[in-house]
Motif scaffolding. Structure first.
Motif, PDB file in Angstrom:
ATOM      1  N   PRO A 269       0.836  -1.203   0.000  1.00  0.00           N
ATOM      2  CA  PRO A 269       0.000   0.000   0.000  1.00  0.00           C
ATOM      3  C   PRO A 269       0.872   1.255   0.000  1.00  0.00           C
ATOM      4  O   PRO A 269       1.851   1.338   0.728  1.00  0.00           O
TER       5      PRO A 269
ATOM      6  N   THR B 192      -0.351   4.379   0.596  1.00  0.00           N
ATOM      7  CA  THR B 192      -0.890   5.362   1.533  1.00  0.00           C
ATOM      8  C   THR B 192      -1.616   4.643   2.665  1.00  0.00           C
ATOM      9  O   THR B 192      -1.926   3.454   2.565  1.00  0.00           O
ATOM     10  N   SER B 193      -1.923   5.385   3.709  1.00  0.00           N
ATOM     11  CA  SER B 193      -2.698   4.798   4.803  1.00  0.00           C
ATOM     12  C   SER B 193      -4.105   4.444   4.326  1.00  0.00           C
ATOM     13  O   SER B 193      -4.693   3.467   4.795  1.00  0.00           O
ATOM     14  N   ASP B 194      -4.639   5.195   3.382  1.00  0.00           N
ATOM     15  CA  ASP B 194      -5.951   4.882   2.816  1.00  0.00           C
ATOM     16  C   ASP B 194      -5.917   3.534   2.091  1.00  0.00           C
ATOM     17  O   ASP B 194      -6.828   2.718   2.235  1.00  0.00           O
ATOM     18  N   GLU B 195      -4.860   3.301   1.319  1.00  0.00           N
ATOM     19  CA  GLU B 195      -4.721   2.005   0.641  1.00  0.00           C
ATOM     20  C   GLU B 195      -4.556   0.875   1.653  1.00  0.00           C
ATOM     21  O   GLU B 195      -5.119  -0.198   1.477  1.00  0.00           O
ATOM     22  N   ALA B 196      -3.801   1.110   2.708  1.00  0.00           N
ATOM     23  CA  ALA B 196      -3.628   0.086   3.745  1.00  0.00           C
ATOM     24  C   ALA B 196      -4.972  -0.255   4.380  1.00  0.00           C
ATOM     25  O   ALA B 196      -5.274  -1.431   4.615  1.00  0.00           O
ATOM     26  N   ALA B 197      -5.784   0.751   4.623  1.00  0.00           N
ATOM     27  CA  ALA B 197      -7.121   0.519   5.189  1.00  0.00           C
ATOM     28  C   ALA B 197      -7.983  -0.281   4.228  1.00  0.00           C
ATOM     29  O   ALA B 197      -8.730  -1.186   4.647  1.00  0.00           O
TER      30      ALA B 197
END
Length: 66
Positions: free
Chosen positions: A42, A44-49
């Motif tokens: 991921p 970004t943190s958004d992608e990780a989420a």
């Protein structure tokens, strides 16, 4: 379609770096490890989420390296 196939399809639509059948020895510091059916990085943190949510929804095992 299997849960893994559904997960891969969803990840490929929502995460910038997704690869299939990656030898973990290629990405581990100790150069050990067998093949991962799916390897995700991921950006970004958004992608990780999104990864965490998708894995949970499809009930597929997750291993976090890092």
């Amino acid at each position: 379609m299997s849960a893994l196939a559904k997960l891969i399809r969803e990840l490929e639509q929502n995460v910038s770096f997704v690869q299939r059948d990656v030898p973990l020895s290629d990405v581990s510091r100790w150069k050990i490890g067998g093949p991962a059916a799916v390897y995700v990085e991921p950006a970004t943190s958004d992608e990780a989420a999104k990864v965490m949510r998708a894995v949970s929804e499809h009930d597929v095992p997750l291993f976090v390296m890092g």
